[in-house]
Design an enzyme around this catalytic site. Structure first.
Site, PDB file in Angstrom:
ATOM      1  N   ASP A 141      19.088 -12.245 -21.020  1.00 54.12           N
ATOM      2  CA  ASP A 141      19.323 -11.544 -22.272  1.00 54.12           C
ATOM      3  C   ASP A 141      19.440 -12.476 -23.478  1.00 54.12           C
ATOM      4  OD1 ASP A 141      19.515  -9.012 -23.139  1.00 54.12           O
ATOM      5  OD2 ASP A 141      21.688  -8.856 -23.035  1.00 54.12           O
ATOM      6  N   CYS A 199      10.291  15.372 -17.342  1.00 50.69           N
ATOM      7  CA  CYS A 199      11.684  15.263 -17.821  1.00 50.69           C
ATOM      8  C   CYS A 199      11.717  14.654 -19.222  1.00 50.69           C
ATOM      9  CB  CYS A 199      12.487  14.397 -16.854  1.00 50.69           C
ATOM     10  SG  CYS A 199      14.175  14.074 -17.413  1.00 50.69           S
ATOM     11  N   CYS A 202      16.673  12.471 -21.701  1.00 48.31           N
ATOM     12  CA  CYS A 202      17.238  11.397 -22.542  1.00 48.31           C
ATOM     13  C   CYS A 202      16.863  11.606 -24.007  1.00 48.31           C
ATOM     14  CB  CYS A 202      16.787  10.027 -22.044  1.00 48.31           C
ATOM     15  SG  CYS A 202      15.016   9.857 -21.866  1.00 48.31           S
ATOM     16  N   CYS A 206      19.859  12.350 -26.826  1.00 51.01           N
ATOM     17  CA  CYS A 206      20.226  11.258 -27.756  1.00 51.01           C
ATOM     18  C   CYS A 206      20.770  11.860 -29.053  1.00 51.01           C
ATOM     19  CB  CYS A 206      19.021  10.373 -28.043  1.00 51.01           C
ATOM     20  SG  CYS A 206      19.398   9.120 -29.287  1.00 51.01           S
ATOM     21  N   CYS A 249      26.552   2.802 -26.135  1.00 48.94           N
ATOM     22  CA  CYS A 249      26.354   4.217 -25.797  1.00 48.94           C
ATOM     23  C   CYS A 249      25.602   4.270 -24.469  1.00 48.94           C
ATOM     24  CB  CYS A 249      25.530   4.869 -26.908  1.00 48.94           C
ATOM     25  SG  CYS A 249      24.834   6.485 -26.521  1.00 48.94           S
ATOM     26  N   CYS A 252      21.859   8.207 -22.869  1.00 52.46           N
ATOM     27  CA  CYS A 252      20.510   8.363 -22.307  1.00 52.46           C
ATOM     28  C   CYS A 252      20.434   7.860 -20.860  1.00 52.46           C
ATOM     29  CB  CYS A 252      19.458   7.694 -23.190  1.00 52.46           C
ATOM     30  SG  CYS A 252      19.749   5.961 -23.504  1.00 52.46           S
ATOM     31  N   CYS A 256      20.279  10.928 -17.214  1.00 57.56           N
ATOM     32  CA  CYS A 256      19.062  10.679 -16.437  1.00 57.56           C
ATOM     33  C   CYS A 256      19.266  11.079 -14.974  1.00 57.56           C
ATOM     34  CB  CYS A 256      18.685   9.191 -16.521  1.00 57.56           C
ATOM     35  SG  CYS A 256      17.212   8.816 -15.563  1.00 57.56           S
TER      36      CYS A 256
HETATM   37  S1  SF4 Z   1      14.418   8.149 -18.416  1.00 62.57           S
HETATM   38 FE1  SF4 Z   1      15.476   9.582 -17.080  1.00 62.57          FE
HETATM   39  S2  SF4 Z   1      16.227  11.186 -18.480  1.00 62.57           S
HETATM   40 FE2  SF4 Z   1      14.620  10.033 -19.562  1.00 62.57          FE
HETATM   41  S3  SF4 Z   1      12.752  11.170 -19.150  1.00 62.57           S
HETATM   42 FE3  SF4 Z   1      12.880   9.559 -17.607  1.00 62.57          FE
HETATM   43  S4  SF4 Z   1      13.870  10.568 -15.882  1.00 62.57           S
HETATM   44 FE4  SF4 Z   1      14.252  11.866 -17.667  1.00 62.57          FE
HETATM   45  S1  SF4 Z   2      21.923   4.423 -26.276  1.00 62.49           S
HETATM   46 FE1  SF4 Z   2      20.357   5.980 -25.820  1.00 62.49          FE
HETATM   47  S2  SF4 Z   2      21.349   7.977 -26.206  1.00 62.49           S
HETATM   48 FE2  SF4 Z   2      22.619   6.405 -27.155  1.00 62.49          FE
HETATM   49  S3  SF4 Z   2      21.905   6.388 -29.260  1.00 62.49           S
HETATM   50 FE3  SF4 Z   2      20.756   4.773 -28.179  1.00 62.49          FE
HETATM   51  S4  SF4 Z   2      18.881   5.750 -27.474  1.00 62.49           S
HETATM   52 FE4  SF4 Z   2      20.305   7.365 -28.077  1.00 62.49          FE
END
Ligand code: SF4
Ligand code: SF4
Length: 413
Positions: A141, A199, A202, A206, A249, A252, A256
């Site tokens: 990272d 899907c 996420c 968000c 956060c 997302c 999932c």
């Molecule tokens: S990352 Fe997870 S929540 Fe987002 S579209 Fe793919 S399967 Fe769905």
């Molecule tokens: S971490 Fe994921 S759900 Fe949270 S604000 Fe960023 S993109 Fe959106």
């Protein structure tokens, strides 16, 4: 640790197998080999930069071409051993905090950078025992490396619509790392499938609309960026969308389906530290710099810096707090950090909109009279402008009495 016996003729295939095997013995959950070229991923990265999605993260714009090939990072690179380790903590018990704040799961434990780097270097040391000519560089990272793309290239998983690396059995709560190696180890097949299908949870979940297209995050809207990377004030229009998050956060990832049954981290170092998960925002608001360092030293939270931390806590308190948050926010309105004062003003304005402004207006007006900082003054004025009109309870009572025919507003009984 029992090492595999040194390989007499170090065939690249044997070394690749041994490297991945050693990575698992060192506690990494996934390991794969990638070649140094990342041209395709780099093209997408350049597009992303071209749209300005990196926001104020200037380091991402510095010499971007370095990311197109690992040999530009370390000229001797011939292949990369890419690793992933799970960090998700056990489910939390309900928080006893009066006003619980939210912190991303990756920051519950100690800082992972040094720890994983050391582990990668131990892995390299073991590899050198198999092949004394082996050399490498470790990255977690920190370097200019497109780690998620590299992980997909090494066959570890696919990049989900939330942009994170996903694995069907282990989900997405991973720290990624890479050992650049001076040996041309045969690469694993890239992960070619994509298991998000139809899907879009996420994207829909968000809160800030940061996932602007499948796999593409506009960092400027992402709560992780807003609460960790951003220096200075948080954009006003995004503050209400941050909710109770004061550092990072996970939304997302939480929504999932591939994370639904994933096991928690087996590495004890990633277990939540005392007082770090779901702390009380009201306590955090009162922390001086020393208390902040004491509570969060050695954790990723230090990255937000003290003034950014107070900004985040004030925003979270403004979004979720009620009357109990007014007194601590009033004290924050006199904090030495302008960033804390300005966001405390915003938070008070927001709470005032919900509760009525009578308890809040005098404090804001009082502060406005002595506030020297132009931006903080502006925040106070905006907060005052958002408060509902001042109402006198006594007048309301008599007015309603008048409607019922019980006397005039000034009548006494
Ligand atoms: S990352 Fe997870 S929540 Fe987002 S579209 Fe793919 S399967 Fe769905
Ligand atoms: S971490 Fe994921 S759900 Fe949270 S604000 Fe960023 S993109 Fe959106």
């Amino acid at each position: 640790m029992d090492l595999p016996r040194p390989v007499a003729e170090h065939s690249p295939a044997e070394l690749a197998r041994a490297a991945k095997d050693l990575a698992r013995r060192h506690g990494f959950d996934l390991a794969g080999i990638a070649p140094p070229e990342l041209e395709e991923a780099y093209d997408r990265y350049r597009e992303w930069l071209g749209l300005g999605y990196e926001g104020e993260m200037a380091y991402l714009r510095r010499r971007p071409e370095v990311r197109s090939d690992l040999r530009r990072v370390w000229p001797e690179t011939r292949s990369a051993l890419v690793v992933a380790i799970r960090y998700r903590s056990e489910e939390a018990l309900p928080s006893p905090a009066l006003l619980p704040g939210k912190i991303a799961s990756y920051a519950h434990g100690g800082d992972y950078h040094k720890f994983l780097k050391k582990r990668l270097l131990r892995l390299l040391r073991d590899l050198k025992e198999l092949d004394p000519g082996m050399d490498g560089r470790s990255y977690v990272d920190t370097g200019p490396i497109l780690e998620r793309n590299l992980a997909v290239r090494a066959g570890l998983g696919w990049q989900g619509k939330n942009s994170l690396l996903l694995h069907r059995a282990l989900g997405s709560y991973f720290f990624l790392g890479a050992l650049l190696l001076n040996r041309p180890l045969p690469a694993d097949a890239p992960f070619a499938e994509e298991h998000c299908g139809t899907c879009a949870r996420c994207i829909e979940a968000c809160p800030t609309g940061a996932i602007v297209a499948p796999g593409v995050v506009d960092a400027r809207r992402c709560i992780s960026y807003l609460t960790i990377e951003l220096r200075g004030p948080m954009p006003r229009e995004l503050r209400p969308l941050v909710g109770a998050h004061f550092f990072g956060c996970d939304i997302c990832q939480e929504v999932c389906p591939w994370n639904a049954d994933t096991p928690p981290a087996s590495e004890p170092r990633f277990a939540p530290r005392t007082g770090v998960r779901s702390p009380d925002l009201l306590d955090l608001l009162e922390m001086d710099e020393e208390a902040f360092a004491k509570r969060f030293r050695g954790t990723p939270v230090m990255r937000s810096r003290y003034d950014g931390f107070l900004r985040n806590v004030a925003v979270a308190a403004g979004n979720t707090g009620g009357g109990e948050a007014v007194a601590p926010l009033m004290r924050a309105l006199r904090h030495r950090e302008p960033l804390a004062r300005g966001h405390a003003a915003w938070a008070l304005g927001r709470i005032g909109r919900r509760l009525g402004g009578d308890a809040i207006r005098p404090g804001l007006e009082g502060r406005l009279a002595s506030e020297p900082h132009p931006w903080v003054r502006e925040e106070i004025e905006l907060a005052l402008g958002e408060l509902p009109a001042f109402r006198l309870p006594a007048l309301q009572e008599t007015a309603s009495g008048h409607e019922k025919g019980n006397g005039t507003p000034h009548s006494s009984r």
